[in-house]
Write a protein that holds these residues in place. Sequence first.
Motif, PDB file in Angstrom:
ATOM      1  N   ILE A   1       0.867  -1.184   0.000  1.00  0.00           N
ATOM      2  CA  ILE A   1       0.000   0.000   0.000  1.00  0.00           C
ATOM      3  C   ILE A   1       0.900   1.229   0.000  1.00  0.00           C
ATOM      4  CG2 ILE A   1      -1.835   1.230   1.226  1.00  0.00           C
ATOM      5  CD1 ILE A   1      -2.488  -1.455   2.605  1.00  0.00           C
ATOM      6  N   VAL A   2       0.814   2.009  -1.071  1.00  0.00           N
ATOM      7  CA  VAL A   2       1.692   3.167  -1.168  1.00  0.00           C
ATOM      8  C   VAL A   2       0.860   4.441  -1.145  1.00  0.00           C
ATOM      9  CG1 VAL A   2       3.439   4.316  -2.574  1.00  0.00           C
ATOM     10  CG2 VAL A   2       3.351   1.812  -2.489  1.00  0.00           C
ATOM     11  N   ILE A   3       1.062   5.239  -0.109  1.00  0.00           N
ATOM     12  CA  ILE A   3       0.319   6.490   0.000  1.00  0.00           C
ATOM     13  C   ILE A   3       1.283   7.632  -0.261  1.00  0.00           C
ATOM     14  CG2 ILE A   3      -1.039   7.992   1.510  1.00  0.00           C
ATOM     15  CD1 ILE A   3      -1.816   5.487   3.098  1.00  0.00           C
ATOM     16  N   ASP A   4       0.977   8.421  -1.242  1.00  0.00           N
ATOM     17  CA  ASP A   4       1.787   9.601  -1.574  1.00  0.00           C
ATOM     18  C   ASP A   4       3.273   9.230  -1.674  1.00  0.00           C
ATOM     19  OD1 ASP A   4       2.023  12.226  -2.244  1.00  0.00           O
ATOM     20  OD2 ASP A   4       2.366  12.896  -0.174  1.00  0.00           O
ATOM     21  N   GLY A   5       3.543   8.099  -2.312  1.00  0.00           N
ATOM     22  CA  GLY A   5       4.927   7.675  -2.507  1.00  0.00           C
ATOM     23  C   GLY A   5       5.541   6.860  -1.384  1.00  0.00           C
TER      24      GLY A   5
ATOM     25  N   ILE B   1     -10.733   6.734  -2.505  1.00  0.00           N
ATOM     26  CA  ILE B   1     -10.469   5.884  -1.363  1.00  0.00           C
ATOM     27  C   ILE B   1     -10.617   6.717  -0.089  1.00  0.00           C
ATOM     28  CG2 ILE B   1      -7.953   6.298  -1.372  1.00  0.00           C
ATOM     29  CD1 ILE B   1      -7.650   3.320  -0.593  1.00  0.00           C
ATOM     30  N   TYR B   2     -11.203   6.119   0.934  1.00  0.00           N
ATOM     31  CA  TYR B   2     -11.283   6.775   2.236  1.00  0.00           C
ATOM     32  C   TYR B   2     -10.310   6.072   3.190  1.00  0.00           C
ATOM     33  CZ  TYR B   2     -15.167   9.810   1.044  1.00  0.00           C
ATOM     34  OH  TYR B   2     -15.938  10.807   0.493  1.00  0.00           O
TER      35      TYR B   2
ATOM     36  N   GLN C   1      -3.161  12.700   3.299  1.00  0.00           N
ATOM     37  CA  GLN C   1      -3.916  13.953   3.241  1.00  0.00           C
ATOM     38  C   GLN C   1      -4.943  13.830   2.140  1.00  0.00           C
ATOM     39  OE1 GLN C   1      -0.582  16.564   2.591  1.00  0.00           O
ATOM     40  NE2 GLN C   1      -1.138  17.739   4.418  1.00  0.00           N
ATOM     41  N   VAL C   2      -5.993  14.617   2.214  1.00  0.00           N
ATOM     42  CA  VAL C   2      -6.993  14.567   1.149  1.00  0.00           C
ATOM     43  C   VAL C   2      -6.310  14.961  -0.161  1.00  0.00           C
ATOM     44  CG1 VAL C   2      -9.129  15.603   0.266  1.00  0.00           C
ATOM     45  CG2 VAL C   2      -8.908  15.063   2.702  1.00  0.00           C
ATOM     46  N   GLY C   3      -6.573  14.193  -1.227  1.00  0.00           N
ATOM     47  CA  GLY C   3      -5.969  14.486  -2.517  1.00  0.00           C
ATOM     48  C   GLY C   3      -4.735  13.661  -2.816  1.00  0.00           C
TER      49      GLY C   3
ATOM     50  N   ASP D   1      -1.478  -2.427  -5.893  1.00  0.00           N
ATOM     51  CA  ASP D   1      -1.440  -3.368  -7.013  1.00  0.00           C
ATOM     52  C   ASP D   1      -1.457  -2.619  -8.356  1.00  0.00           C
ATOM     53  OD1 ASP D   1      -1.474  -5.718  -8.391  1.00  0.00           O
ATOM     54  OD2 ASP D   1      -3.638  -6.062  -8.156  1.00  0.00           O
ATOM     55  N   GLY D   2      -0.757  -1.515  -8.391  1.00  0.00           N
ATOM     56  CA  GLY D   2      -0.694  -0.736  -9.630  1.00  0.00           C
ATOM     57  C   GLY D   2      -1.944   0.076  -9.898  1.00  0.00           C
ATOM     58  N   LYS D   3      -2.954  -0.115  -9.085  1.00  0.00           N
ATOM     59  CA  LYS D   3      -4.192   0.644  -9.316  1.00  0.00           C
ATOM     60  C   LYS D   3      -4.149   1.919  -8.473  1.00  0.00           C
ATOM     61  CE  LYS D   3      -9.189  -0.057  -9.355  1.00  0.00           C
ATOM     62  NZ  LYS D   3      -9.318   0.968 -10.373  1.00  0.00           N
ATOM     63  N   LYS D   4      -4.509   3.037  -9.159  1.00  0.00           N
ATOM     64  CA  LYS D   4      -4.394   4.326  -8.473  1.00  0.00           C
ATOM     65  C   LYS D   4      -5.720   4.764  -7.870  1.00  0.00           C
ATOM     66  CE  LYS D   4      -0.433   6.208 -10.822  1.00  0.00           C
ATOM     67  NZ  LYS D   4      -0.079   6.640 -12.163  1.00  0.00           N
ATOM     68  N   PHE D   5      -5.627   5.309  -6.666  1.00  0.00           N
ATOM     69  CA  PHE D   5      -6.806   5.877  -6.006  1.00  0.00           C
ATOM     70  C   PHE D   5      -6.469   7.291  -5.567  1.00  0.00           C
ATOM     71  CE2 PHE D   5      -7.152   1.328  -5.330  1.00  0.00           C
ATOM     72  CZ  PHE D   5      -8.500   1.074  -5.518  1.00  0.00           C
ATOM     73  N   THR D   6      -7.525   8.090  -5.361  1.00  0.00           N
ATOM     74  CA  THR D   6      -7.304   9.420  -4.781  1.00  0.00           C
ATOM     75  C   THR D   6      -7.963   9.437  -3.409  1.00  0.00           C
ATOM     76  OG1 THR D   6      -7.524  10.287  -6.985  1.00  0.00           O
ATOM     77  CG2 THR D   6      -7.585  11.893  -5.174  1.00  0.00           C
ATOM     78  N   VAL D   7      -7.236   9.964  -2.420  1.00  0.00           N
ATOM     79  CA  VAL D   7      -7.827  10.056  -1.086  1.00  0.00           C
ATOM     80  C   VAL D   7      -8.922  11.105  -1.123  1.00  0.00           C
ATOM     81  CG1 VAL D   7      -7.400  10.618   1.336  1.00  0.00           C
ATOM     82  CG2 VAL D   7      -5.660   9.385   0.014  1.00  0.00           C
ATOM     83  N   ALA D   8     -10.184  10.634  -0.947  1.00  0.00           N
ATOM     84  CA  ALA D   8     -11.317  11.558  -1.018  1.00  0.00           C
ATOM     85  C   ALA D   8     -11.665  12.076   0.362  1.00  0.00           C
ATOM     86  CB  ALA D   8     -12.517  10.845  -1.628  1.00  0.00           C
ATOM     87  N   GLY D   9     -11.175  11.385   1.384  1.00  0.00           N
ATOM     88  CA  GLY D   9     -11.495  11.827   2.738  1.00  0.00           C
ATOM     89  C   GLY D   9     -11.058  10.776   3.738  1.00  0.00           C
ATOM     90  N   PHE D  10     -11.493  10.992   4.971  1.00  0.00           N
ATOM     91  CA  PHE D  10     -11.106  10.060   6.033  1.00  0.00           C
ATOM     92  C   PHE D  10     -12.341   9.453   6.642  1.00  0.00           C
ATOM     93  CE2 PHE D  10      -7.676  12.963   5.356  1.00  0.00           C
ATOM     94  CZ  PHE D  10      -6.582  12.121   5.352  1.00  0.00           C
ATOM     95  N   LEU D  11     -12.122   8.269   7.218  1.00  0.00           N
ATOM     96  CA  LEU D  11     -13.288   7.577   7.742  1.00  0.00           C
ATOM     97  C   LEU D  11     -13.103   7.246   9.217  1.00  0.00           C
ATOM     98  CD1 LEU D  11     -12.716   4.251   8.124  1.00  0.00           C
ATOM     99  CD2 LEU D  11     -12.602   4.421   5.646  1.00  0.00           C
ATOM    100  N   ARG D  12     -14.258   7.240   9.896  1.00  0.00           N
ATOM    101  CA  ARG D  12     -14.281   6.749  11.269  1.00  0.00           C
ATOM    102  C   ARG D  12     -14.866   5.360  11.245  1.00  0.00           C
ATOM    103  NH1 ARG D  12     -17.020  11.822  13.110  1.00  0.00           N
ATOM    104  NH2 ARG D  12     -15.298  13.267  13.423  1.00  0.00           N
ATOM    105  N   ASP D  13     -14.164   4.473  11.932  1.00  0.00           N
ATOM    106  CA  ASP D  13     -14.557   3.082  11.937  1.00  0.00           C
ATOM    107  C   ASP D  13     -14.848   2.714  13.387  1.00  0.00           C
ATOM    108  OD1 ASP D  13     -14.642   0.335  11.955  1.00  0.00           O
ATOM    109  OD2 ASP D  13     -13.021   0.116  10.471  1.00  0.00           O
TER     110      ASP D  13
END
Lengths: 772, 252
Positions: A96-100, A137-138, A150-152, A158-170
């Motif tokens: 899982i790669v977030i912002d590099g 992705i949240y 961070q948002v954005g 797995d090579g598939k790109k997502f954009t962080v749309a927000g954060f979630l409470r679980d």
Amino acid sequence: MYFRIIRNDISKSKLITLTTMIFVAVAAMLVSLSAILVVNLSGSIDTLMKQAKTPHFMQMHSGDINTVRLSDFAEQYSNVDEFQVLEFLNVDGAQIVIDGNSLVDNVQDNGFSTQSGKFDYLLDLDGNVINVSDGEIYVPVGYMKDGTAQVGDKVVIDGKKFTVAGFLRDSQMNSLLASSKRFLVSENDYAAIKGFGNTEYLIEFRLKDLSEIGAFETAYTSAGLEANGPTITYPLFKMLNAISDGLMIAVILLISALVVAIAFMCIRFTLLAKIEEDYREIGVMKAIGLRVSDIKKIYLAKYAVIAAAGCTLGFALSFVFRGMLLENIRLYMGGSENSSFALIFGIIGILFVFLAIIAYVSKVLKRFRKISAAEAIRFGTSQEKSAGAKHFCLSGNRLLNTNIFLGIKDVLARKSLYATMLAVLVISTFIIIIPQNLYNTISSKSFITYMGIGSSDMRIDIQQTDNISKKAVEIVKTLERDNSISKYAVLTTKTFKAKKEHGLEEGIKIELGDHSIFPVEYSEGRAPVKEDEIALSAINADELGKKVGDVITLVIEGKEKNLTVSGTYSDITNGGKTAKAVFSDNSADIMWSVIYAELSDKSLVGGKTSEYSDRFNFAKISGIDEYITQTFGSTISSVGKASYAAIVVALIITLLVTLLFMKMLVAKDRYSIAVMKSLGFTNSDITLQYVSRSVFVLIVGIVLGTLLANTLGEVLASAVISSFGASSFKFVVNPLSAYLLCLLMMICSVLIATIIGTSSAGQIKTSENLKE
Amino acid sequence: MKKIIIGDNIVKSFGVDNEKHNVLDGVSVEINEGEFVSVMGPSGSGKSTLMYAMSGMDGIDGGKVSFDGRDLSALSEKELADIRRTKMSFVFQQPTLLKNLNILDNIILPSLRDNRKSAAKITEKARALMKKVGITELEKRDITQVSGGQLQRAGICRALISNPKIIFGDEPTGALNSKSAQEIMDIFSEINADGNAVMLVTHDAKVAARTERIMFMRDGKIVSELKLPKFDGMDMDGRVEKVTVEMRKMGI
């Protein structure tokens, strides 16, 4: 008339009035803050769990699943309100790669989910059920707090790109203590990445009657349904959510109780000194026929004004600080529905402080009854008798400097006078040492042994994969050959059936292996060493109704096997329900294996961890320090903050109270000071006498405070810690900071306060005080 | 004869700026070594203030006081304390003993500050002084357990412990009954006979009559001085008569 008397009185003793008011304000603030925080925390948790519709019972399961059988069970069991099976796609952190940056160092089980249909919703930061679109992705809110995402930001899996749309409470997995974290993606995206990780199932139930949860658990287990994973129930979810902030509130409550006590003492000795000063006037008032209750009113009115002002100020201050303290609660759990209640509870807390002060002042003033009018008018002071230390004679003193001797002698001769200051110093020491020890304890490596985790350097988790035993052997072989590994232990967890009363059976997860290599802390008994012994986690022991020495019967391949309970220990891992045994078994499937290893050179931990991670990509490998930071990180940091705050508070208290006390003392001792000066004692001699007094009291205070902190304090802290599930523990003390540094800081404050407080002794004119 | 204190044109005033009132209005006094003097005057005449000014216990607003050749106003707080501890001492109307200490400890206290090592010697000396004034049996007593006269004797022992050049007494017999007062004055006479200078402030003609020089004060000024021969235990009534005549003459 009262107004005039109070105004004159306050303007004559500004410093004392101000100090008393500050203490009242701080006490009121802390009481009000804890009330507000408690109400908000419980409210926020309730709101979050209500909005998210947290499951009442959740069984995690990896492996094959028979959903038809599960829904049949749900339909048959009348108490089940709703039932669902969610998927959780467990993906290795490295992938899982977030912002590099990848989450390779993250000890959480990170995974992906889709929004649930019926309950157990993932919520956005406004508390709404998230509707996620393709490509979005949240991210769990914890990663917002620690700055991972961070948002954005772009997230690549797995090579598939997502954009962080927000954060979630679980509501299930918010807490860092919950070991899994769910990321939210859309149904389509989930399908696309599904092949990339291991699917785990969350089998969830909501019941019509939550109080029947125990019965339901038993029914679920005896039905022999899917159970390859931890089982977690609603109360545990609630506790996990409450722990971090709960601990902070507990510390604040503890401090507020102490500050209230100090405010009382402060009031006590300013009041007593005032009575001393006004002795003759009080006598005159009595002599001209005023009632004791009338005289009391004059004094009470002043304190009512101070208390009211302090309480109001404290309440206002609690508004300033509550935002800061509520920040974490708000972020993780959102607002509380009953925030107006919080206000009411805050006000009730403050009123309580106010009334307690008035009651206390009134009690102290009872001594007016004892003042004899005639004696008061004749002598102008209470005829206190010098008591004690008769054999501590100057003529026999060869050891101490005369001034130091006089200081100590004075303390011994007027013990009751110094008792107040002593009490304040004892409490200050207590306030400094307890949170520090607590902080050292929970941040120390050995603390995890109270939590059901052995203390090692490196932890290797093999789970959610097939051929666990073969993979474990592979790692063991490498460990054997590795010279830098000094020892290791393989612990394999399997599920067995335990017989309960009335012929019922319950699944029990037992960790098999040698538990003596990296032992956990046993609250009772000891680790299992013989084939027929078993140790149970506190929660399991409680639920099974077993104590040390009891026998528990397992059913293995149809045969009964009796095991004696050798010990119980606290555990927060895997839902808190675990067991440890040493017998060997080839029957049941392995759920997971954990390998603990110790390195001969601790500095290599980082390198070894990444080396093994690269080599065994099927296992999750973490340095234990990292594991601690990520699991208890926020708890440790909030206790750490609290402990620093406690030091500051305690030092301010010490400084102010000593200052106040010394000013009082100088006023009371004017006559003796004048005598000393007439005998040729210099101002510095007199300061030295007062410094000796305060340092002597301080040393006694520190000794008593430390003793108390290590006895009573440990018991108190245990009570706090037991909210984690740890039932007994010992402080880990860092003597350098806990004792030496605190000691130095306290001595400095006392010295500064004494020197400033007694500076007015220099202005005392001999001629004015002794002239006839 | 060598002078130990020379007060030259001493001015001491109380009150604020434009309402200043001179309690000492240009007083000049000299006291010789081994001299026994007293100051008399009505309440508010400035006699106690004069004593405190001359001993350096109180600052002055004008003039100069020299003690043993040193200008007191030029000395630091520490130097003044040193002089008080080693070269002069005080006996007050109320025995100013410290509550926490027993009689013996009170007596040795001032001397012990500098000479802790010779505590045994000092204690020895204190015992000798106590014997001299007749309070030997009281050494371990608390100050609340003895009479006013006994306390005053202890106070005198304390004043003598460091062998001062001069002893100041501010109404030392003022709180005592006449028998005790007479005994205390006998002790002062004895101290003076041993060579210490003594300066007493008093209302009592009988006390003043024991001394060899009596200064009469009124409104901040010394208005008259009476010299008497050294007291030899004889003709006390005659001496008192002389003092009272002078007092009447001065309107005191």
